[in-house]
Structures are given as structure tokens and as C-alpha cells.
Write an enzyme that holds these catalytic residues in place. Structure first.
Site, PDB file in Angstrom:
ATOM      1  N   CYS A  67       0.827  -1.209   0.000  1.00  0.00           N
ATOM      2  CA  CYS A  67       0.000   0.000   0.000  1.00  0.00           C
ATOM      3  C   CYS A  67       0.861   1.259   0.000  1.00  0.00           C
ATOM      4  O   CYS A  67       1.702   1.456   0.882  1.00  0.00           O
ATOM      5  CB  CYS A  67      -0.917   0.006   1.228  1.00  0.00           C
ATOM      6  SG  CYS A  67      -1.875   1.528   1.366  1.00  0.00           S
ATOM      7  N   ARG A  70       0.031   4.660   3.001  1.00  0.00           N
ATOM      8  CA  ARG A  70       0.135   4.396   4.433  1.00  0.00           C
ATOM      9  C   ARG A  70       0.448   5.602   5.311  1.00  0.00           C
ATOM     10  O   ARG A  70       0.426   5.494   6.534  1.00  0.00           O
ATOM     11  CB  ARG A  70       1.179   3.292   4.680  1.00  0.00           C
ATOM     12  CG  ARG A  70       0.668   1.934   4.281  1.00  0.00           C
ATOM     13  CD  ARG A  70       1.704   0.867   4.568  1.00  0.00           C
ATOM     14  NE  ARG A  70       2.627   0.651   3.455  1.00  0.00           N
ATOM     15  CZ  ARG A  70       3.775  -0.010   3.558  1.00  0.00           C
ATOM     16  NH1 ARG A  70       4.137  -0.493   4.737  1.00  0.00           N
ATOM     17  NH2 ARG A  70       4.541  -0.197   2.504  1.00  0.00           N
ATOM     18  N   TRP A 240      -9.139   5.841   0.117  1.00  0.00           N
ATOM     19  CA  TRP A 240      -9.625   6.472  -1.107  1.00  0.00           C
ATOM     20  C   TRP A 240      -8.746   6.013  -2.258  1.00  0.00           C
ATOM     21  O   TRP A 240      -7.700   5.392  -2.053  1.00  0.00           O
ATOM     22  CB  TRP A 240      -9.629   7.996  -0.987  1.00  0.00           C
ATOM     23  CG  TRP A 240      -8.327   8.584  -0.529  1.00  0.00           C
ATOM     24  CD1 TRP A 240      -7.209   8.794  -1.282  1.00  0.00           C
ATOM     25  CD2 TRP A 240      -8.002   9.005   0.793  1.00  0.00           C
ATOM     26  NE1 TRP A 240      -6.212   9.320  -0.517  1.00  0.00           N
ATOM     27  CE2 TRP A 240      -6.666   9.480   0.765  1.00  0.00           C
ATOM     28  CE3 TRP A 240      -8.714   9.048   2.004  1.00  0.00           C
ATOM     29  CZ2 TRP A 240      -6.018   9.962   1.902  1.00  0.00           C
ATOM     30  CZ3 TRP A 240      -8.059   9.543   3.125  1.00  0.00           C
ATOM     31  CH2 TRP A 240      -6.733   9.993   3.068  1.00  0.00           C
ATOM     32  N   GLU A 245      -5.200   3.541 -10.215  1.00  0.00           N
ATOM     33  CA  GLU A 245      -5.897   2.277  -9.955  1.00  0.00           C
ATOM     34  C   GLU A 245      -7.086   2.135 -10.904  1.00  0.00           C
ATOM     35  O   GLU A 245      -7.394   1.052 -11.392  1.00  0.00           O
ATOM     36  CB  GLU A 245      -6.414   2.217  -8.508  1.00  0.00           C
ATOM     37  CG  GLU A 245      -5.325   2.240  -7.458  1.00  0.00           C
ATOM     38  CD  GLU A 245      -5.916   2.057  -6.066  1.00  0.00           C
ATOM     39  OE1 GLU A 245      -6.214   3.077  -5.414  1.00  0.00           O
ATOM     40  OE2 GLU A 245      -6.109   0.898  -5.651  1.00  0.00           O
TER      41      GLU A 245
END
Ligand code: ARG
Length: 384
Positions: A67, A70, A240, A245
């Protein structure tokens, strides 16, 4: 090496509790360890306090090697639904989560935690969907797919249970939720809970005509949360989106909506010619559309350049706190303009730490052997 199960659990518990007490400057570690040891001896397991659960889910986010978002780990809010086991009540809790986290576009990172796995390995609640909001994928007789090819298998599960959908490329899937008996119940949830963004492009009027859209919030619902040796098989969470993506992967991947050739042709590019870089140019236009449209609708989103900077800031923060950051380079580096982002130009250690989120096998497919994959929950049971 084999240890009695309770011994192993106590070890994991004390490792987590030690970290919890140190990081949150909470007193009473040794008393707590005595209580937890007694609890494990008596029941085979132990129950996290509210404060432990809250810090635990935040650590799970902080430890998520894949991720890039973070930096915001401390802002994660927990909704404690550990006492709910009825699938109908689970569905209602999920509706509340959608609404609270979406917040009309001012998205709030949130996780709802349902009951942990029992001592006998029993799973009290399982959400079969990969994400709470996803678009169906339906194979056509000619071998093409309407909708999201990544959802074909799950969509099939819904169809077997009587779900139909409208046959559009953006049909929202219902929820399949099982309780202790493992048999899923199907729930359609109100459309009004789903914030969607219709995609247009500021300079290309034809873009509207493609009829593209995406849901504003990703809610991952099929990962297993592990805190101090306790597994939570149903713990859906959201942050979010980062624009790529949607604009690079979901809509651009050849194995997903595969829209780069469509967009390039609309742009008047020759997709047969060499050296035109039509994929690159289509990617830029698609991502511009995502960023522009989310902005227009007031839906929170970060672009990959900002996300990269934020991740580097996260690393600095962690180092200042005396912690090193683990990360999976191939996941952290954005899928476009990679070398123009800071994260491209360095390496990361990729050790898996807990608390964390782990992959699970699809609920409708008998457990596959995934031994050896550190990101897979099955490896947690393999006794190493
Ligand atoms: N990549 C996934 C999707 O496109 C979402 C993964 C989680 N992403 C996030 N920004 N929290 O739906």
C-alpha cells in the site's frame, strides 16, 4: 518446530501487546499478559480490548507492504461489530460503513471488524465479495465479456442464486454473506449508498460518449485481518483511490476493461503504427479524465505523483519514530510515469510483519494450496 497451539498464540499475543503498550504509552502490560495467558489457558483464545483492536487495525495498515497510502495509517477508524453473526445484521453494518466512509466524497478511511475465527477454525462471518462495490462481469456467447472480467467468477455465484442485473458494463453486484453455516445469503443494497463518478474529459467532448464511470470508494472485503495471532476473516476496509488504480489498471488493463485501444482510436491515433506510443497517450487521457471527474464531483482521490511523495514522507516519519518500513516495490511503484516518481528510485525490504491483512481463498472455491506465499492466510496455519 511444533509448539502447543496455546503457546504459539500467547507468543503472538504478547508480541502484539508489548508493541501496543509501548507505542500507545499504555500502562499495565504485565497485568494484561497475565490476564491473556489465563484466558488462553481457559478458552483457547483471547479477546482484544477496544484500544487494542483500534491500534491493531492501524498497525495492519501500517504493515501493508503493497500500500502506497500508508502515510494516513493513524486516521483509520474502527467500527467494532465483533458481536454480530447474523448475515442480515452484517449487511446492515456494511450499509452503515458505506455511508459513513463515503461521506459524500469526503472519504474517511474505515474498517468494520466482525467476529474472529473460533478456536476450532470456525468462521462466524464471511463476505464473499472481493470488494463491497464492484461491477459484474458477464461472459457472452461470442467469448467477450460485458463488465469487469475480474468479477466473472463471483458474478456467476450471484447468478446461480437468482441475481440478474441489467446487462450493462457497470452493474453493481449484490453482497453474498455467510454466517457460521457457510451458506451465503444474497443482499441487494440501496443504490443511493454508492457514490459513482461519471467520467468526462475536460478537452475531449467525445469522452462522455464512452459512458464510463467508476465507484468513488474501494472497500476491500475479502482479506483476513490478523492481530496478535487472532484472525478476523471478515474485516472490510476502505481508503480512497489513487487515480491510476482506475485510469491505468481497472479501465486500462487488457485483462480488465481494456479501453486503451478504444480511447486511442477516438483520439485519432493509428494503433498499428510503430512509435506512436498510442497506449501511453491513451493512458494519459484516461487518467486526466479520472482526476478531472473526481475533482468535479468532490470525490477524494490522489494522483500517483502526490501518492509517491506521501509514501516517502511516511518512510521519513517512520524512521523518525525508530521504525523501518517494509514495502513491495512492484506494488508501490505506480503503473505509469514510474521513473518520474520518487519511489521508483530506491529499493525496499519486503519482510511481512503482523498485524497485517492477508489474502484468503475465494469462499466458493475449495481451499487451494498456497503454502509458501507469505501474503496468503493459509501460510499462517502451516505452523512455521
Ligand atoms: N486497486 C483496487 C481497485 O481498483 C483497490 C485497492 C485498494 N486501494 C486503495 N486506494 N485503498 O479497486
Amino acid at each position: 518446530m511444533h509448539q502447543p497451539l496455546g503457546e504459539r498464540l500467547f507468543q503472538q499475543a504478547s508480541e502484539f501487546l508489548t508493541k501496543f503498550h509501548a507505542e500507545t504509552e499504555t500502562d499495565g502490560l504485565s497485568d494484561r499478559l497475565v490476564v491473556v495467558r489465563d484466558e488462553i489457558n481457559a478458552t483457547g483464545t483471547y479477546i482484544h480490548s477496544d484500544a487494542e483492536l483500534l491500534h491493531g487495525v492501524r498497525l495492519a495498515w501500517r504493515n501493508s507492504n503493497r500500500c502506497i497510502g500508508r502515510l494516513f495509517w493513524k486516521s483509520l477508524t474502527v467500527r467494532d461489530k465483533r458481536s454480530i453473526t447474523d448475515p442480515g445484521q452484517v449487511a446492515r453494518a456494511l450499509e452503515e460503513h458505506l455511508s459513513w466512509a463515503t461521506n459524500e466524497g469526503r472519504i474517511r478511511p474505515c474498517i468494520t471488524v466482525f467476529p474472529p475465527m473460533g478456536v476450532n477454525g470456525k468462521v462466524p462471518v464471511r463476505i464473499w465479495n472481493k470488494q463491497l462495490i464492484r461491477y459484474a462481469g458477464q461472459m457472452q456467447p461470442d467469448g467477450t465479456c460485458v463488465g469487469d472480467p475480474a468479477q466473472v467468477s463471483f458474478t456467476e455465484q450471484c447468478k446461480q442464486r437468482g441475481w440478474k442485473g441489467e446487462g450493462s458494463a457497470f452493474d453493481i453486484l449484490p453482497w453474498l454473506i455467510s454466517g457460521a453455516d457457510g451458506i451465503p445469503k444474497m443482499y441487494e443494497f440501496p443504490r443511493s449508498l454508492v457514490l459513482e463518478v461519471r467520467l468526462s474529459h475536460p478537452d475531449h467532448p467525445w469522452f462522455d460518449g464512452l459512458g464510463l464511470r467508476w465507484h468513488a470508494v474501494p472497500f476491500i472485503s475479502d482479506m483476513v485481518l490478523e492481530i496478535g495471532g487472532i484472525l478476523y476473516p471478515a474485516a472490510p476496509f476502505n481508503g480512497w483511490y489513487m487515480s491510476t488504480e482506475i485510469g491505468a489498471r481497472n479501465l486500462g488493463d487488457a485483462s480488465r476493461y481494456d479501453l486503451l485501444p478504444v480511447i486511442a482510436q477516438q483520439m485519432g491515433l493509428d494503433i498499428k503504427a510503430k512509435g506512436v506510443l498510442w497506449k501511453d497517450r491513451a493512458l494519459v487521457v484516461l487518467n486526466e479524465a479520472v482526476i478531472y471527474s473526481f475533482d468535479r464531483d468532490g470525490a477524494m482521490l490522489t494522483d500517483h505523483h502526490a501518492a509517491s511523495d506521501q509514501f516517502l514522507k511516511f518512510i521519513r516519519n517512520e524512521e523518525n519514530a525508530g521504525r523501518d518500513v517494509m514495502a513491495d516495490w512492484a506494488w508501490i511503484v505506480p503503473p505509469m510515469a514510474s521513473s518520474s516518481t520518487g519511489v521508483f528510485h530506491r529499493g525496499f525490504d519486503n519482510e511481512v510483519r503482523t498485524p497485517n491483512f492477508f489474502y484468503n481463498h475465494d469462499a466458493w472455491i475449495p481451499r487451494q494450496s498456497t503454502k509458501g506465499c507469505p501474503f496468503h492466510v493459509d501460510s499462517l496455519h502451516s505452523g512455521h
